[in-house]
Design an enzyme around this catalytic site. Structure first.
Site, PDB file in Angstrom:
ATOM      1  N   ASP A  53      33.173  51.004  60.392  1.00 14.17           N
ATOM      2  CA  ASP A  53      33.103  49.727  60.852  1.00 14.17           C
ATOM      3  C   ASP A  53      33.415  48.732  59.837  1.00 14.17           C
ATOM      4  OD1 ASP A  53      30.625  49.979  59.830  1.00 14.17           O
ATOM      5  OD2 ASP A  53      29.711  49.202  61.704  1.00 14.17           O
ATOM      6  N   SER A  54      33.533  49.072  58.718  1.00 11.30           N
ATOM      7  CA  SER A  54      34.099  48.495  57.609  1.00 11.30           C
ATOM      8  C   SER A  54      35.426  47.876  57.614  1.00 11.30           C
ATOM      9  CB  SER A  54      34.126  49.176  55.986  1.00 11.30           C
ATOM     10  OG  SER A  54      34.424  50.535  56.310  1.00 11.30           O
ATOM     11  N   ASP A  92      32.934  55.276  63.233  1.00  9.59           N
ATOM     12  CA  ASP A  92      31.768  54.674  63.523  1.00  9.59           C
ATOM     13  C   ASP A  92      31.474  54.103  64.926  1.00  9.59           C
ATOM     14  OD1 ASP A  92      30.035  54.292  61.326  1.00  9.59           O
ATOM     15  OD2 ASP A  92      31.194  52.971  60.293  1.00  9.59           O
ATOM     16  N   LYS A 122      29.483  58.134  64.108  1.00  3.03           N
ATOM     17  CA  LYS A 122      28.452  58.002  63.125  1.00  3.03           C
ATOM     18  C   LYS A 122      27.526  56.802  63.751  1.00  3.03           C
ATOM     19  CE  LYS A 122      29.136  55.725  58.708  1.00  3.03           C
ATOM     20  NZ  LYS A 122      28.596  54.638  59.028  1.00  3.03           N
ATOM     21  N   GLU A 124      24.119  54.195  62.871  1.00  2.00           N
ATOM     22  CA  GLU A 124      23.198  53.496  62.134  1.00  2.00           C
ATOM     23  C   GLU A 124      21.820  53.597  62.517  1.00  2.00           C
ATOM     24  OE1 GLU A 124      24.302  49.583  60.324  1.00  2.00           O
ATOM     25  OE2 GLU A 124      26.269  50.405  59.557  1.00  2.00           O
ATOM     26  N   GLU A 191      23.267  55.107  52.161  1.00  2.00           N
ATOM     27  CA  GLU A 191      23.870  54.254  51.576  1.00  2.00           C
ATOM     28  C   GLU A 191      22.746  53.303  50.637  1.00  2.00           C
ATOM     29  OE1 GLU A 191      26.462  51.759  53.999  1.00  2.00           O
ATOM     30  OE2 GLU A 191      26.743  50.303  52.552  1.00  2.00           O
TER      31      GLU A 191
END
Ligand code: KIV
Length: 273
Positions: A53-54, A92, A122, A124, A191
């Site tokens: 999602d960067s 993501d 993925k 978080e 991270e």
């Protein structure tokens, strides 16, 4: 053909990543968001492509990862799966697509898998998103966890500084890492946390731990493609190694092209019909 060549051409799967950890072979993961870059990084032999999602920052120009939508993530992931042949493609789950409740999380993950062709998602977080992870895994969708600095929570933490430096936060991270493995996640991203803590987590878990700013004691590394190619010189965290200076290369090439057009040097006789 040597066994090694055969192995280099074999499709990467979630179970193959676990085998790689068992053998002590490091995992190389990189982000990509479009067909051309996916083709290039896949051709270079990358193991995992993360449609991060960067993309919100590096493709759209947002200040954080929060605004990117599920539709936009699916679009980028589809571009990547069109180009990737060997690498495992992980997409993501964007902010807001899985935190509400587990039913919504499952329908978001199903959309990602059906519409983009990605092979895993993925997410978080740890304990706080447990139900969503469980439900997604029950549907047969592989999940990669993500702990430590979790950019989707930037407004809660207020900074992108190193996480889990306090004993309390480190203990929660260790407990969450074990929980994610117990639930059935096939791997975990850590991270921006202290290297000793990341090493400890990687040694305690059987699933591969991929680090970004988490030192060399983990099972693999991930970097954002545009950052490691030197396309984004405004971002220089300590953990980032630049493997190219593409901003200079691109600026030079485009300036040269402009000069050639303005001076009528381009196109020449051989470059026309
Ligand atoms: O979105 C992303 O690029 C990521 C990596 C930094 C791990 O989550």
């Amino acid at each position: 053909m040597s066994t090694n060549t055969v192995d280099n051409q074999r499709k990467v799967t979630t179970s193959r990543l676990i085998e790689m950890k068992r053998r002590g072979e490091k995992i190389a993961m990189i982000t990509a968001y479009d067909y051309t870059m996916a083709t290039l990084v896949d051709g270079a032999g990358i193991d995992v492509i993360l449609v991060g999602d960067s993309a919100s920052n590096v493709m759209i120009g947002n200040a954080t990862t929060l605004p990117i939508t599920l539709d936009q993530m699916i679009y980028h992931a589809k571009c990547v799966t069109n180009g990737a042949k060997r690498a495992l493609v992980v997409c993501d789950m964007p902010f807001g697509s899985y935190q509400g409740n587990s039913k919504e999380a499952l329908s978001s993950a199903i959309r990602v898998m059906k519409e983009s062709g990605a092979e895993a998602v993925k997410m978080e977080g740890g304990e706080e998103i447990r139900e969503s992870i469980e439900r997604i895994l029950t549907a047969g969708i592989p999940v990669m966890g993500h702990l430590g600095l979790t950019p989707q929570s930037i407004n809660k933490f207020g900074t992108y500084a190193v996480r889990a430096k306090s004993e309390r936060e480190a203990e929660k991270l260790i407990a969450d890492a074990h929980l994610l493995q117990e639930l059935g996640c096939f791997s975990l991203v850590l991270e921006k946390i202290p290297a000793d803590l990341a090493r400890r987590v990687a040694s305690e878990l059987e699933i591969p731990v991929i680090g970004i700013g988490a030192g060399g004691g983990v099972d693999g590394q991930v970097l954002v493609l545009q950052d490691m190619l030197g396309m984004n010189n405004g971002f220089s965290p300590k953990f980032l190694r630049r493997y190219a200076d593409l901003s200079t290369v691109i600026n030079g090439a485009v300036s040269h092209y402009i000069e050639d057009v303005k001076s009528s040097d381009f196109p020449n006789e051989n470059e026309q019909y």
